[in-house]
Design an enzyme around this catalytic site. Structure first.
Site, PDB file in Angstrom:
ATOM      1  N   MET A   1       0.843  -1.178   0.000  1.00 42.47           N
ATOM      2  CA  MET A   1       0.000   0.000   0.000  1.00 42.47           C
ATOM      3  C   MET A   1       0.888   1.241   0.000  1.00 42.47           C
ATOM      4  O   MET A   1       2.014   1.196   0.478  1.00 42.47           O
ATOM      5  CB  MET A   1      -0.923  -0.004   1.214  1.00 42.47           C
ATOM      6  CG  MET A   1      -1.668  -1.324   1.377  1.00 42.47           C
ATOM      7  SD  MET A   1      -2.933  -1.286   2.649  1.00 42.47           S
ATOM      8  CE  MET A   1      -4.296  -0.680   1.692  1.00 42.47           C
TER       9      MET A   1
ATOM     10  N   GLN B   1       6.576  -7.673  -3.702  1.00 45.70           N
ATOM     11  CA  GLN B   1       6.782  -6.245  -3.869  1.00 45.70           C
ATOM     12  C   GLN B   1       6.481  -5.470  -2.596  1.00 45.70           C
ATOM     13  O   GLN B   1       7.136  -4.469  -2.309  1.00 45.70           O
ATOM     14  CB  GLN B   1       5.913  -5.716  -5.018  1.00 45.70           C
ATOM     15  CG  GLN B   1       6.199  -4.286  -5.421  1.00 45.70           C
ATOM     16  CD  GLN B   1       7.634  -4.076  -5.860  1.00 45.70           C
ATOM     17  OE1 GLN B   1       8.313  -5.025  -6.269  1.00 45.70           O
ATOM     18  NE2 GLN B   1       8.104  -2.849  -5.775  1.00 45.70           N
ATOM     19  N   GLU B   2       5.508  -5.910  -1.834  1.00 49.64           N
ATOM     20  CA  GLU B   2       5.122  -5.179  -0.627  1.00 49.64           C
ATOM     21  C   GLU B   2       6.173  -5.262   0.472  1.00 49.64           C
ATOM     22  O   GLU B   2       6.550  -4.249   1.051  1.00 49.64           O
ATOM     23  CB  GLU B   2       3.789  -5.720  -0.080  1.00 49.64           C
ATOM     24  CG  GLU B   2       2.563  -5.197  -0.795  1.00 49.64           C
ATOM     25  CD  GLU B   2       2.268  -3.739  -0.465  1.00 49.64           C
ATOM     26  OE1 GLU B   2       2.847  -3.205   0.497  1.00 49.64           O
ATOM     27  OE2 GLU B   2       1.462  -3.131  -1.180  1.00 49.64           O
ATOM     28  N   SER B   3       6.595  -6.468   0.809  1.00 49.54           N
ATOM     29  CA  SER B   3       7.425  -6.638   2.011  1.00 49.54           C
ATOM     30  C   SER B   3       8.645  -7.512   1.816  1.00 49.54           C
ATOM     31  O   SER B   3       9.427  -7.665   2.756  1.00 49.54           O
ATOM     32  CB  SER B   3       6.581  -7.244   3.132  1.00 49.54           C
ATOM     33  OG  SER B   3       6.238  -8.588   2.813  1.00 49.54           O
TER      34      SER B   3
END
Length: 696
Positions: free
Chosen positions: A1, A545-547
């Protein structure tokens, strides 16, 4: 996000604050969607040695220099494995009072280490502020990272003081600033006073600062170079419409023309359509190059807002420039202005295969500097322009051949445009075979490196930003693919997935997809995917991609866990699915996965299953992609390239290309990016279910 970036540190901030800002930048550039990650909790109870390091860091954070000095002495006496870091924190806390002799002693204690080079960076900034050019010139050649813009400006200033020509490099360094640091300002003022930067260079800086919204930087620069014009510029920027109305009569040149352009550029950032109306009146009164820049800057803002007027603004700009000047790059436009010119033309061209804007897209890409033009995005779209504009039959064979050569130059499996190019050539995406297994000797050689050992220890203690920087610095000394694979494997075995992935990504010939695209928690991910009927490859592509699979990652604004959930989103999703949720549970791997995938499924359903729209909504919130899909339906890849937010545009590309690779690894017989992109993207179809306006 998506989260806002942290504000840059003040040039005179304490050493540790400068370090924290630099660490956040490294985390952002190394694959995280958010900046400022910290470990939420120490994974195991600390040993006595670990406790000493943590106490030292706490003392550094609180500014308790007396306790920090005691910890430093203890760490050095005990040869603590993290003594170099404790020494760095303690020495850096005294930076303002240090002498070169003390710094040399620190360098001698930790030669070749990350902290040696980190403190050298801090010290060079201090020497620059002291204007101690003798010691600065002595130390700078040993600065290995050489990644600090302010230090670079100080160095160019010393080169000038030595009588060397630095005008072009100085102007580039000055205009590349993102904040008004002391070093670059001092360099620019000194060179201007010596006649090495002229008024034209100052105006180039001023106009760029206005385009970037850095109004104080613009007025400050004019304040020391042309004090009599500073107040006038401030008036032009404070109320550009009023300034332009007061100066409507007659042709203008020199400083008056530059002031009018500054007002027009400022007006463009406020309302590009009003700016276009003004430019139509002013373009015959301004020198053509300045009028062209005004139109191009107006086009950039309009393009970022997805306004139809963007292409007309760019077309007006191109008409004012001689074709030879455009091709030679003599337009003075920034990379960002050119990129948005290309996107605006692409957005319109992609509505129809023979649209006239393909020619404008080609002109814009050809006007880019080589480094920008060689980006795979523009290689791909330039090839597409050749195919779109090529005459039918034999007359267009040369253009089509050139297009296919360009597509082959970037085609492959590894990224968004590589996959698109491969499919355009009619080929299937095939994954590379695993490299030969690492030998025990190869693994042992890499694991003996102290920098990697310290990095993993720091990460285990929760000092992730320090560990990441130590790890990345040590990688500079690795030699060849096999050593990178061995280092990545060590990180994988320790479940430090971000270092595993990013280290393996550095190999060129030998590619280990098990490292680059790992699948931790596979049973849990696939079970959850089946439960909510969501593609597991899409989930993996998004989490990567997020974490980077860091389960307790936490952003500086509060997004947490594997899928980087914001607290409000986690609470809303839990209520929506009837899950008994407490805020402390958000970094629990299973809870985070359940809530994150449930939210992703709700988002994807709201966007008719369109993966590009779903990823954009997960990153930027659902309301923005709802606006971005308004207007004509366009090819999905062109829609992605026109996402207004740089972070979200990059994020969507990576999530989708990741998903293609994960799909192949999970057994997809026909891995295809185009299939995941789907057909053209435009407004929601008539008769479709209404939007879920509850989605946070």
């Amino acid at each position: 996000m998506m989260f806002p970036a942290a504000s840059p540190a003040s040039p005179r901030a304490p050493t540790l604050r400068r370090f924290a800002a630099a660490a956040a930048r490294v985390l952002a550039c190394c694959g995280f969607a958010a900046v400022g990650f910290v470990h939420a909790a120490t994974p195991t109870p600390p040993t006595a040695a670990d406790d000493l390091a943590l106490q030292a860091r706490a003392a550094a954070d609180s500014g308790d220099t007396a306790r920090l000095e005691l910890f430093r002495a203890q760490a050095l006496a005990e040869r603590h494995p993290l003594a170099s870091w404790i020494d760095y924190w303690a020495t850096g806390a005294r930076l303002k009072t240090l002498t070169q002799t003390e710094l040399d002693a620190f360098y001698a204690r930790w030669p070749g280490s990350y902290v040696e080079d980190r403190l050298r960076n801090d010290w060079l900034l201090e020497l620059g502020q002291r204007q101690d050019w003798v010691n600065f010139r002595r130390d700078y050649p040993r600065f290995r990272m050489a990644d600090d813009r302010e230090v670079r400006c100080y160095w160019l200033l010393t080169e000038h003081l030595e009588g060397l020509p630095v005008g072009g490099a100085a102007l580039d360094a000055w205009t590349a600033q993102r904040r008004d640091d002391d070093g670059c300002q001092l360099m620019a003022r000194t060179l201007f006073d010596a006649g090495r930067l002229d008024r034209a260079a100052v105006w180039t800086y001023v106009q760029g600062a206005v385009e970037a919204g850095r109004l104080r930087a613009a007025t400050n620069a004019l304040g020391w170079s042309s004090p009599d014009l500073e107040r006038t510029l401030k008036e032009a920027l404070d109320n550009p419409a009023r300034y332009l109305a007061r100066h409507e009569a007659g042709a203008v040149g020199g400083d008056r023309a530059e002031l009018a352009l500054a007002a027009l550029l400022r007006l463009a950032t406020q309302d590009p359509e009003v700016a276009a109306t003004q430019l139509a009146r002013w373009q015959t009164r301004l020198p053509p190059a300045l009028a062209a820049r005004g139109w191009a800057s107006t086009g950039r803002v309009a393009a970022q807002r997805l306004l139809p007027s963007a292409n007309d603004a760019y077309a007006s700009a191109w008409r004012l420039l001689p074709p030879a000047a455009a091709r030679a790059g003599e337009h003075g436009w920034s990379d960002d202005v050119l990129a948005w010119g290309a996107r605006a033309a692409l957005r319109e061209a992609a509505t129809h295969p023979t649209h006239k804007r393909w020619a404008q897209l080609a002109t814009t890409i050809d006007a880019m500097e080589a480094s920008q033009r060689d980006d795979p995005a523009w290689v791909y779209w330039r090839a597409r322009t050749r195919l779109a504009l090529a005459p039918a039959g034999e007359a267009g064979s040369a253009e089509r051949s050139a297009a296919f050569v360009a597509l082959r130059s970037i085609a492959g499996f590894a990224h968004f445009y590589a996959q698109l190019a491969l499919e355009d050539l009619g080929a299937r995406i095939e994954l590379p075979a695993a490299p030969p297994a690492l030998s025990a000797a190869e693994g042992a050689s890499v694991r003996a490196r102290p920098g990697l050992q310290r990095a993993l220890r720091l990460i285990a203690l929760g000092l992730r930003s320090e560990g990441v920087r130590e790890w990345n610095f040590t990688l500079r000394d690795l030699d060849g693919d096999r050593e990178f694979l061995a280092a990545a494997q060590w990180a994988c075995e320790r479940e430090v997935w971000d270092r595993c992935i990013n280290t393996s990504d550095r190999t060129r010939e030998q590619i280990d997809l098990a490292q680059r695209y790992p699948m931790p928690f596979r049973a849990d991910v696939t079970a959850q995917a089946r439960t909510i009927e969501l593609d597991p490859a899409y989930i993996y592509g998004l989490i990567r991609q997020e974490s980077r699979f860091v389960t307790d990652a936490r952003s500086s604004v509060g997004a947490s866990g594997l899928m980087q959930l914001m607290p409000a989103t986690a609470r809303w999703t839990a209520r929506k699915i009837g899950f008994d949720f407490k805020p402390a549970m958000v970094t629990d791997r299973d809870v985070n996965l359940k809530l994150g995938t449930s939210y992703l499924k709700l988002v994807l359903d709201d966007f008719e299953g369109r993966m590009a729209l779903g990823a954009a909504a997960y990153n930027a919130g659902p309301n923005r992609p709802r606006r971005w899909r308004e207007g004509p339906s366009i090819e999905a890849a062109a829609w992605v390239e026109n996402i207004p937010f740089t972070e979200t545009r990059d994020y969507v590309k990576k999530v989708l290309s990741n998903a293609v690779i994960y799909g192949a690894l999970l057994g997809d017989a026909e891995p295809s990016l185009k299939r995941r992109l789907g057909g053209p993207i435009g407004p929601r179809a008539e008769g479709a279910a209404g939007e879920n306006r509850e989605l946070p």
